[in-house]
Scaffold this motif. Sequence first.
Motif, PDB file in Angstrom:
ATOM      1  N   CYS A  12      -0.058  -2.433   2.941  1.00 35.40           N
ATOM      2  CA  CYS A  12      -0.337  -3.626   2.146  1.00 35.40           C
ATOM      3  C   CYS A  12       0.953  -4.301   1.675  1.00 35.40           C
ATOM      4  O   CYS A  12       1.065  -5.531   1.714  1.00 35.40           O
ATOM      5  N   THR A  13       1.919  -3.519   1.240  1.00 33.89           N
ATOM      6  CA  THR A  13       3.157  -4.080   0.713  1.00 33.89           C
ATOM      7  C   THR A  13       3.925  -4.836   1.787  1.00 33.89           C
ATOM      8  O   THR A  13       4.467  -5.920   1.538  1.00 33.89           O
ATOM      9  N   ILE A  14       3.993  -4.278   2.987  1.00 31.99           N
ATOM     10  CA  ILE A  14       4.730  -4.921   4.084  1.00 31.99           C
ATOM     11  C   ILE A  14       4.153  -6.289   4.408  1.00 31.99           C
ATOM     12  O   ILE A  14       4.878  -7.237   4.728  1.00 31.99           O
ATOM     13  N   ASP A  28      -3.053  -5.714  -5.626  1.00 31.18           N
ATOM     14  CA  ASP A  28      -3.737  -4.706  -6.440  1.00 31.18           C
ATOM     15  C   ASP A  28      -3.950  -3.420  -5.652  1.00 31.18           C
ATOM     16  O   ASP A  28      -3.767  -2.310  -6.174  1.00 31.18           O
ATOM     17  N   GLN A  29      -4.325  -3.544  -4.393  1.00 30.51           N
ATOM     18  CA  GLN A  29      -4.557  -2.368  -3.556  1.00 30.51           C
ATOM     19  C   GLN A  29      -3.260  -1.582  -3.346  1.00 30.51           C
ATOM     20  O   GLN A  29      -3.244  -0.351  -3.445  1.00 30.51           O
ATOM     21  N   ALA A  30      -2.188  -2.306  -3.046  1.00 29.71           N
ATOM     22  CA  ALA A  30      -0.903  -1.651  -2.830  1.00 29.71           C
ATOM     23  C   ALA A  30      -0.409  -0.971  -4.103  1.00 29.71           C
ATOM     24  O   ALA A  30       0.042   0.184  -4.075  1.00 29.71           O
ATOM     25  N   LEU A  31      -0.503  -1.681  -5.224  1.00 32.30           N
ATOM     26  CA  LEU A  31       0.001  -1.147  -6.482  1.00 32.30           C
ATOM     27  C   LEU A  31      -0.788   0.075  -6.936  1.00 32.30           C
ATOM     28  O   LEU A  31      -0.204   1.086  -7.343  1.00 32.30           O
ATOM     29  N   THR A  32      -2.098   0.005  -6.868  1.00 29.14           N
ATOM     30  CA  THR A  32      -2.924   1.127  -7.305  1.00 29.14           C
ATOM     31  C   THR A  32      -2.641   2.374  -6.485  1.00 29.14           C
ATOM     32  O   THR A  32      -2.482   3.475  -7.033  1.00 29.14           O
ATOM     33  N   LEU A 103      22.198   7.662  -6.697  1.00 29.37           N
ATOM     34  CA  LEU A 103      21.030   8.442  -7.075  1.00 29.37           C
ATOM     35  C   LEU A 103      19.731   7.749  -6.682  1.00 29.37           C
ATOM     36  O   LEU A 103      19.598   6.525  -6.780  1.00 29.37           O
ATOM     37  N   MET A 104      18.773   8.550  -6.240  1.00 29.09           N
ATOM     38  CA  MET A 104      17.473   8.041  -5.804  1.00 29.09           C
ATOM     39  C   MET A 104      16.516   7.984  -7.000  1.00 29.09           C
ATOM     40  O   MET A 104      15.505   8.681  -7.060  1.00 29.09           O
ATOM     41  N   GLU A 105      16.856   7.160  -7.961  1.00 34.11           N
ATOM     42  CA  GLU A 105      16.010   6.996  -9.135  1.00 34.11           C
ATOM     43  C   GLU A 105      14.897   5.999  -8.846  1.00 34.11           C
ATOM     44  O   GLU A 105      15.126   4.982  -8.211  1.00 34.11           O
ATOM     45  N   THR A 106      13.697   6.311  -9.309  1.00 38.04           N
ATOM     46  CA  THR A 106      12.569   5.395  -9.142  1.00 38.04           C
ATOM     47  C   THR A 106      12.473   4.523 -10.390  1.00 38.04           C
ATOM     48  O   THR A 106      12.123   4.994 -11.468  1.00 38.04           O
ATOM     49  N   ARG A 107      12.796   3.259 -10.227  1.00 34.00           N
ATOM     50  CA  ARG A 107      12.801   2.329 -11.344  1.00 34.00           C
ATOM     51  C   ARG A 107      11.477   1.562 -11.363  1.00 34.00           C
ATOM     52  O   ARG A 107      11.250   0.671 -10.547  1.00 34.00           O
ATOM     53  N   ILE A 108      10.616   1.933 -12.282  1.00 35.30           N
ATOM     54  CA  ILE A 108       9.285   1.323 -12.367  1.00 35.30           C
ATOM     55  C   ILE A 108       9.318   0.231 -13.437  1.00 35.30           C
ATOM     56  O   ILE A 108       9.409   0.526 -14.636  1.00 35.30           O
ATOM     57  N   ASP A 109       9.277  -1.006 -12.981  1.00 38.49           N
ATOM     58  CA  ASP A 109       9.328  -2.144 -13.897  1.00 38.49           C
ATOM     59  C   ASP A 109       7.915  -2.384 -14.440  1.00 38.49           C
ATOM     60  O   ASP A 109       7.174  -3.238 -13.953  1.00 38.49           O
ATOM     61  N   ARG A 135       8.955 -11.793  -7.832  1.00 38.77           N
ATOM     62  CA  ARG A 135       9.420 -10.709  -8.696  1.00 38.77           C
ATOM     63  C   ARG A 135       8.367  -9.600  -8.807  1.00 38.77           C
ATOM     64  O   ARG A 135       8.713  -8.421  -8.936  1.00 38.77           O
ATOM     65  N   HIS A 136       7.100  -9.967  -8.724  1.00 42.11           N
ATOM     66  CA  HIS A 136       6.045  -8.954  -8.741  1.00 42.11           C
ATOM     67  C   HIS A 136       6.099  -8.109  -7.462  1.00 42.11           C
ATOM     68  O   HIS A 136       5.979  -6.877  -7.506  1.00 42.11           O
ATOM     69  N   VAL A 137       6.292  -8.787  -6.344  1.00 40.14           N
ATOM     70  CA  VAL A 137       6.349  -8.089  -5.058  1.00 40.14           C
ATOM     71  C   VAL A 137       7.581  -7.199  -4.991  1.00 40.14           C
ATOM     72  O   VAL A 137       7.525  -6.069  -4.499  1.00 40.14           O
ATOM     73  N   GLU A 138       8.701  -7.682  -5.517  1.00 39.70           N
ATOM     74  CA  GLU A 138       9.925  -6.882  -5.503  1.00 39.70           C
ATOM     75  C   GLU A 138       9.756  -5.623  -6.355  1.00 39.70           C
ATOM     76  O   GLU A 138      10.195  -4.529  -5.967  1.00 39.70           O
ATOM     77  N   ALA A 139       9.121  -5.756  -7.514  1.00 37.44           N
ATOM     78  CA  ALA A 139       8.876  -4.591  -8.373  1.00 37.44           C
ATOM     79  C   ALA A 139       7.958  -3.596  -7.661  1.00 37.44           C
ATOM     80  O   ALA A 139       8.091  -2.372  -7.841  1.00 37.44           O
TER      81      ALA A 139
END
Length: 267
Positions: A12-14, A28-32, A103-109, A135-139
């Motif tokens: 979905c994200t791609i 919504d599907q990708a994010l969930t 570092l492979m930190e997961t930055r959750i905006d 910006r939503h898609v990038e996050a």
Amino acid sequence: MQQERRWVYAACTIRLIPDQPGCEAVFDQALTNGLAAIVAAEWPGAEIDGKGRVHSAAQLLTIIAERIPQEGQTGVHVIPDPDPERTKEFARLIGGPGDDSDLMETRIDVATLRDGIAQTQAVRHARGAGRLEDRHVEALRVLDIHESLSSLSSEEADRVWNQAREDDRASILRAVAHLDLIGEDVAAQRATDVDNPNAYHPKHNPDGHDLEECPVCGLDTFCVQGIDDYGYGFGPGQCLVCTYTRSRDTADEMALDFHIARLSAKD
């Protein structure tokens, strides 16, 4: 289940493009699925509510926000690298600095993703206007760094290969239709008259190639415009008679198939 979440998130994200019809539901599907995979990996079972159902994206963000402190007042919550020393060592091996920047930190905006949910839910449920933004898609894409996902690059590669196959089939069909239109005699005559626009010359065109046999019409009229990334000689180009066109992606896939076949034969 985690594998399915990973795949849905990536697929979905791609394909997610703001302002495209239906993008709100895809977001919504990708994010969930992405958040469910992360929460399940970090806190097994926390992604499920008391009735055994997966929490909504908004609820999953709340779980993350409650369990991980935000970075200052940015609205970004950072999941640390699970193995920082290994990451730094790998960075050094590939020529990176090997410091904290790797570092492979997961930055959750969380703030931006919550806004994305609010924007898209309004449209999905006919509650008014809303707009999915870059910006939503990038996050959303940034979530891919988490080890439970790490799937966007492979999904993108699959998408490129699939598109290359579809394009190649379409090019073959156009070439066959063109041959049917002009007939074999005309095609053969044209083959005797063609000049190679990319002929090899040691001084003026050292990267040039001789004409090769076209895989569609069988005439020695395929003008090669390059070479595949594996160096096996499957060049992209176009037939000067039937117009069949082979893209670089198709040439690379042919070379990869050939490479795999060679390895299999050695075994």
